[in-house]
Write an enzyme that holds these catalytic residues in place. Structure first.
Site, PDB file in Angstrom:
ATOM      1  N   GLU A 108       0.801  -1.070   0.070  1.00 15.10           N
ATOM      2  CA  GLU A 108      -0.096  -0.118   0.096  1.00 15.10           C
ATOM      3  C   GLU A 108       0.803   1.380  -0.031  1.00 15.10           C
ATOM      4  O   GLU A 108       0.451   2.260  -0.863  1.00 15.10           O
ATOM      5  CB  GLU A 108      -1.129  -0.008   1.148  1.00 15.10           C
ATOM      6  CG  GLU A 108      -2.035  -0.992   1.089  1.00 15.10           C
ATOM      7  CD  GLU A 108      -2.891  -1.114   2.177  1.00 15.10           C
ATOM      8  OE1 GLU A 108      -2.402  -1.616   3.503  1.00 15.10           O
ATOM      9  OE2 GLU A 108      -4.123  -0.932   2.378  1.00 15.10           O
ATOM     10  N   GLU A 128      -3.634  -9.319   4.317  1.00 18.83           N
ATOM     11  CA  GLU A 128      -4.508  -9.110   5.572  1.00 18.83           C
ATOM     12  C   GLU A 128      -5.638 -10.027   5.650  1.00 18.83           C
ATOM     13  O   GLU A 128      -6.087 -10.237   6.757  1.00 18.83           O
ATOM     14  CB  GLU A 128      -5.155  -7.464   5.460  1.00 18.83           C
ATOM     15  CG  GLU A 128      -4.162  -6.583   5.334  1.00 18.83           C
ATOM     16  CD  GLU A 128      -3.421  -6.277   4.056  1.00 18.83           C
ATOM     17  OE1 GLU A 128      -3.253  -7.261   2.883  1.00 18.83           O
ATOM     18  OE2 GLU A 128      -2.874  -5.144   3.697  1.00 18.83           O
TER      19      GLU A 128
END
Ligand code: T1G
Length: 703
Positions: A108, A128
């Site tokens: 990210e 995640e």
């Protein structure tokens, strides 16, 4: 440019600022890293001599993402989304130079930069979902803007690492190696000065019919597969927001869904499990000076299903293996089975034909113990009978070189007794593989009383080499996994006697998230396995006349499970689909009558509690006796060895979520409500009582 950070540095090279992350071991984006990046960015932006910024890593990987150890709370400012939005809104172009893997917040971070360069052999991911959450720092909004809905969904819902070569829209340049990365990143940065910042957030998306169809198909597929697993569906919702909302609203929706996931018991369970799996690698109390021995040649005694599977693990790791059988025919059969397994993998595209030949070339067969004089490790996988094991170990003791490690794959026998059959008990250890041994990740490493620390360290290191999750356990019947599964199987069989059908019991356990129920599992493994174990344990169970009597009758009638086409269930030829057989419940009714047991309707909740709480209670005794060093080690064994759902964290984590007071209360309820049977089998563990009375959890013992 100097900044006050131990984990982030910034230096100026001509008109480019180079920001370097250096937070060992994996550049977890901890508070200190986030503060360092903010400070470094501000220094670069305020320096007129700097026209572009490059962010890279001093460690082998780029970043493993957010610091999971911070999830338990605290003052975490500046939060990662804030830092990444700051980077994206920078007035000067920012280039991410990926020298190694980037996962979660690490990827990210790269997506929030304006340009991205990576070493072409690199893999990146948004794992995640394995932590019961979803990318919470813009990944669900930026990745689809640089790729497409299917690619973003594949990466975010599966959590799987993806080769950067499959992400052309994400990376501006793929470079040959780490050596060429700096130059290529600098070139991209120089070009970026002319082009200026290129915020991903300015890319607009819309939900056209084709894209909508992708989302619908994905939701349907995940709903079927997820088995109560919460996060995957939320991942889809978050990615869809990138197509239905303006960027900032999409970020807000991502944050909302992230918190929704974070607050679930599943997220707590999976984050617990992330550290549980890694904690198992650390064995406290071992002699710091004890060195692991090098293992460059291995022998396997027994070329049957287990021996062959074990041998494959070493061949897969490039370690030569000598397989011993006393009869050439058994040897040939074993090696042929291994070849068939490899060729099946090749047919599925998991191996090339060259790899098959390379691995087969590492496997040789012998029929004489004298051929084992130069091996570093022997693992026996012969018939599960003490006299046979002792014979093998005394032969090994005679022929193997000093320092060779002698390991047994026994799943229930006393390794101390086996060790006494040798002159080198300090070199004897248990390496308990789970069938199929070349597939199952769990390896129970069983330390006997005299096993040396060197041998233990060697075994723990070897587990990683052959890509197993090694968990150190002590000697008792069944060690940890099989000792606990015995009470689970006992209870399932007793419930059938009392009137619950196998289908009902299996359904309840599958609703918990197990891949199959106890009766389906028993049929798959073979009911004769449990039967022989019970024969060897008559003294332990003689006080309970009801102990698995239906299963015993089925085995004695030849109904040993799937391999016979019938066990508790019936199976059509070539099918693994269990078919209910009313005859089994007739046997149960007859046996119940003989034993004076009145059959009744049994609730799903009672089935769940009676199968799982005694299993937890046994785990408590295993902890109290020191057979397992941590409650989380038991969780690792149950998830990897028996399919306990990872989104429950393992049986001990599940007990913590239920509450030990509740588990204790239900154990006591069955102890008193099931007559003599309850008195015998539902006595709560002293440790369970102690923890419950002190309002503590099993995880409080993990530290
Ligand atoms: N946070 C904290 N510690 C971590 C960590 C992490 N992300 N990753 C690894 N460690 C520790 C680990 O516990 C071990 O510690 C040591 O580093 C070596 O790890 C906002 C919220 C990168 C593939 O899920 O997959 O970003 O036991 O043994 O085998 O969207 O670590 O030595 O004390 O695993 O070489 C998402 C997790 C986070 C990646 C390296 N990222 N890490 O494997 O080493 S959430 C992940 C891994 C997130 C954002 C969200 C692997 C690895 P110790 P290791 P490895």
């Amino acid at each position: 440019m100097q900044i006050d950070s131990k984990v982030v540095s910034v230096e100026q090279k001509d008109n480019i600022a180079l920001i370097t992350l250096n937070n060992a071991p994996v550049n977890a984006l901890s508070k200190a890293v986030r503060q360092g990046v903010m400070t470094a960015m501000q220094a670069a932006l305020s320096n007129d001599g700097v026209e572009a910024i490059v962010i890279t890593s001093a460690l082998p990987l780029f970043s493993a993402g957010a610091d999971i150890s911070e999830f338990s709370g605290g003052n975490l400012e500046p939060m990662l989304p804030e830092v990444l939005n700051f980077i994206e809104s920078a007035s000067k172009p920012v280039v991410a130079a990926l020298n190694g893997a980037a996962f979660g917040g690490g990827l990210e971070l790269a997506l929030a930069c304006h340009y991205r360069v990576s070493v072409e052999s690199n893999k990146v991911g948004l794992p995640e979902v394995h932590l019961g959450i979803l990318p919470g720092a813009g990944g669900t909004q930026r990745l689809p803007r640089l790729s497409d809905a299917k690619t973003a969904l594949d990466m975010i819902v599966s959590g799987a690492p993806t080769p950067v070569t499959k992400l052309s829209g994400v990376f501006d340049k793929l470079t040959a190696s780490v050596e060429t990365l700096a130059a290529d990143a600098q070139q991209v940065a120089l070009n970026a000065i002319a082009q200026g910042p290129r915020p991903v957030s300015e890319i607009n998306l819309s939900l056209d019919d084709d894209t909508n169809a992708v989302f619908n198909a994905y939701s349907e597929q995940v709903t079927q597969k997820s088995k109560g697993f919460f996060a995957p569906l939320k991942c889809i919702e978050a990615v869809k927001a990138a197509y239905t909302m303006p960027f900032n609203d999409g970020l807000a929706e991502e944050a909302r869904l992230f918190m929704q996931c974070m607050e679930t018991p599943q997220a707590r369970a999976q984050q617990h499990f992330f550290f549980a799996e890694r904690a198992a690698n650390h064995v406290p109390g071992l002699d710091k000076n004890a060195q692991a021995r090098s293992i460059s040649k291995v022998a396997i005694i027994g070329a049957g299903t287990m021996g062959g599977g074990i041998a494959m693990n070493f061949a897969n790791a490039g370690i030569p293996v000598v397989m011993l059988e006393l009869k050439q025919e058994a040897l040939d059969k074993g090696l042929a089975l291994i070849r068939r397994n490899y060729e099946n993998s090749a047919k599925k595209g998991k191996l090339t034909s060259e790899q098959v030949e390379q691995r087969m070339s590492l496997l040789t067969g012998v029929t004489d113990y004298d051929a084992l004089s130069d091996v570093d490790l022997v693992i026996e996988a012969v018939f599960e009978k003490m006299s046979v094991k002792k014979e093998v170990f005394s032969a090994l003791d005679r022929v193997c070189k000093p320092g060779a490690i002698l390991a047994t794959n026994t799943s229930t026998l006393d390794i101390n007794e086996i060790a006494e059959a040798t002159s080198r008990p300090q070199d004897v250890i248990g390496l308990h593989f789970f069938s199929p041994a070349n597939v199952m990740k769990l390896l129970e490493i069983v330390r006997a009383d005299k096993t040396s620390d060197e041998v233990i360290k060697t075994a723990m290191k070897l587990a990683k080499t052959i890509r197993k999750v090694g968990v150190l356990v002590g000697v008792c019947f069944g060690f940890v996994g099989n000792r606990m599964i015995e009470v689970y199987g006992r209870e399932a069989n007793r419930l059938m006697l009392e009137g619950a059908t196998p289908e009902q019991v299996d359904r309840v356990i599958m609703q918990l998230g197990m891949p199959m129920g106890p009766f389906t599992m028993g049929d798959m493994a073979g009911l004769d396995i449990g039967y022989f174990v019970r024969q060897s344990r008559k003294a332990f169970i003689e006080h309970d006349p009801s102990y698995c009597v239906v299963a015993d009758e089925l085995v004695e009638a030849g109904r040993v499970g799937l391999k016979a086409g019938k066990g508790v269930y019936l199976y059509e030829a070539g099918s693994r689909k269990p078919i209910a057989d009313p005859e089994v419940m007739e046997i149960a009714a007859r046996k119940a009558k003989e034993l004076g047991i009145e059959q009744r309707e049994i609730s799903d909740q009672e089935i769940l509690e009676r199968c799982i709480y005694p299993l937890i209670n046994e785990g408590a005794d295993i902890l109290r006796e020191g057979i397992a060093g941590r409650a989380s080690d038991i969780d690792v064994i149950y998830v990897y060895g028996y399919g306990f759902p990872v989104f429950r964290g393992g049986p001990m984590q599940y007990a913590d979520e239920v509450g030990l007071k509740n588990v204790l209360a239900r154990m006591r309820h069955y102890q008193s409500s099931l007559g003599e049977y309850g008195k015998q089998w539902f006595a709560p563990s002293e440790l369970l009582i102690e923890l419950a009375d002190q309002n503590k959890t099993f995880s409080s013992l993990n530290n």
